[in-house]
Design a protein around this motif. Structure first.
Motif, mmCIF file in Angstrom:
data_model
loop_
_atom_site.group_PDB
_atom_site.id
_atom_site.type_symbol
_atom_site.label_atom_id
_atom_site.label_comp_id
_atom_site.label_asym_id
_atom_site.label_seq_id
_atom_site.Cartn_x
_atom_site.Cartn_y
_atom_site.Cartn_z
ATOM 1 N N ASN A 292 -24.399 28.076 25.325
ATOM 2 C CA ASN A 292 -24.153 26.979 24.249
ATOM 3 C C ASN A 292 -22.668 27.229 23.878
ATOM 4 O O ASN A 292 -21.939 26.154 23.834
ATOM 5 N N ASP A 293 -22.530 28.533 23.238
ATOM 6 C CA ASP A 293 -21.053 28.603 22.542
ATOM 7 C C ASP A 293 -19.829 28.198 23.842
ATOM 8 O O ASP A 293 -18.896 27.660 23.509
ATOM 9 N N TYR A 294 -20.027 28.815 25.012
ATOM 10 C CA TYR A 294 -19.246 28.665 26.315
ATOM 11 C C TYR A 294 -18.902 27.191 26.261
ATOM 12 O O TYR A 294 -17.797 26.841 26.347
ATOM 13 N N HIS A 295 -19.992 26.351 26.391
ATOM 14 C CA HIS A 295 -19.786 24.839 26.608
ATOM 15 C C HIS A 295 -19.377 23.985 25.466
ATOM 16 O O HIS A 295 -18.425 22.983 25.777
ATOM 17 N N VAL A 296 -19.771 24.664 24.120
ATOM 18 C CA VAL A 296 -18.947 23.953 23.221
ATOM 19 C C VAL A 296 -17.454 24.139 23.204
ATOM 20 O O VAL A 296 -16.449 23.308 22.838
ATOM 21 N N ARG A 297 -17.142 25.370 23.286
ATOM 22 C CA ARG A 297 -15.524 25.722 23.511
ATOM 23 C C ARG A 297 -14.978 24.924 24.505
ATOM 24 O O ARG A 297 -13.758 24.356 24.563
ATOM 25 N N LEU A 298 -15.854 24.966 25.888
ATOM 26 C CA LEU A 298 -15.084 23.996 26.817
ATOM 27 C C LEU A 298 -14.834 22.723 26.516
ATOM 28 O O LEU A 298 -13.606 22.121 26.728
ATOM 29 N N ARG A 299 -15.695 22.021 25.721
ATOM 30 C CA ARG A 299 -15.691 20.619 25.394
ATOM 31 C C ARG A 299 -14.589 20.529 24.217
ATOM 32 O O ARG A 299 -13.744 19.420 24.394
ATOM 33 N N ARG A 300 -14.398 21.512 23.332
ATOM 34 C CA ARG A 300 -13.332 21.167 22.476
ATOM 35 C C ARG A 300 -11.963 21.384 23.109
ATOM 36 O O ARG A 300 -11.122 20.756 22.724
ATOM 37 N N VAL A 301 -11.735 22.257 23.904
ATOM 38 C CA VAL A 301 -10.513 22.578 24.798
ATOM 39 C C VAL A 301 -10.175 21.246 25.371
ATOM 40 O O VAL A 301 -9.132 20.752 25.419
ATOM 41 N N ILE B 134 -11.251 18.120 24.910
ATOM 42 C CA ILE B 134 -10.899 17.240 23.647
ATOM 43 C C ILE B 134 -9.424 17.388 23.382
ATOM 44 O O ILE B 134 -8.668 16.201 23.449
ATOM 45 N N GLN B 135 -9.027 18.516 23.044
ATOM 46 C CA GLN B 135 -7.587 18.664 22.623
ATOM 47 C C GLN B 135 -6.588 18.467 23.654
ATOM 48 O O GLN B 135 -5.606 17.794 23.375
ATOM 49 N N ALA B 136 -7.083 18.719 25.065
ATOM 50 C CA ALA B 136 -6.065 18.508 26.126
ATOM 51 C C ALA B 136 -5.779 16.884 26.375
ATOM 52 O O ALA B 136 -4.798 16.312 26.897
ATOM 53 N N THR B 137 -7.113 16.154 25.990
ATOM 54 C CA THR B 137 -6.850 14.811 26.674
ATOM 55 C C THR B 137 -6.701 13.898 25.539
ATOM 56 O O THR B 137 -6.792 12.506 25.699
ATOM 57 N N LYS B 138 -6.515 14.282 24.366
ATOM 58 C CA LYS B 138 -6.723 13.529 23.111
ATOM 59 C C LYS B 138 -5.470 12.435 23.141
ATOM 60 O O LYS B 138 -5.824 11.169 22.903
#
Ligand SMILES: [Zn+2]
Length: 116
Positions: free
Chosen positions: A27-36, A38-42
């Motif tokens: 879960n933590d891995y996927h939360v971090r992946l999603r966050r990265v 979002i930051q990269a595509t914002k």
């Protein structure tokens, strides 16, 4: 067979296709992946959302298509460099998609906006 968790690098045993030592690491891995992501595509997402808003505003809620001066889009700072896709119709005209809207360059000065 001993394997290394993709996130915490702890050794663990499990099925061949298992890559995390626990549900928490997975879960933590996927939360971090999603966050990265979002930051990269914002910034590009913001441009695309803005472009869609401009097309919606110019087309209005009821119209299916409208022809207008390209300058009307430029005035609202429509960014022609970002689209979500494109299609070329049988006459060779390119429809540039911005989510559920499209526009086509009619001439140097005229744009056709359509709701898909
Ligand atoms: Zn782990």
């Amino acid at each position: 067979m001993k394997k290394l968790c993709r996130l915490c690098k702890k050794k663990f045993t499990g099925r061949a296709d298992k890559i995390f030592c626990s549900i928490a690491c997975k879960n933590d891995y996927h939360v971090r992946l999603r966050r990265v992501t979002i930051q990269a595509t914002k910034s590009i997402d913001e441009i695309l959302h803005r472009n869609r808003s401009i097309l919606l505003e110019l087309l209005g809620k009821r119209n299916k298509k409208v022809k207008m001066d390209r300058y009307e889009l430029e005035k609202k700072k429509f960014n022609f460099n970002y689209i979500t896709g494109y299609d070329i119709n049988k006459s060779g005209k390119t429809y540039h998609h911005v989510y559920d809207f499209s526009y086509m360059t009619f001439s140097d000065t005229t744009i056709l906006i359509v709701r898909r």
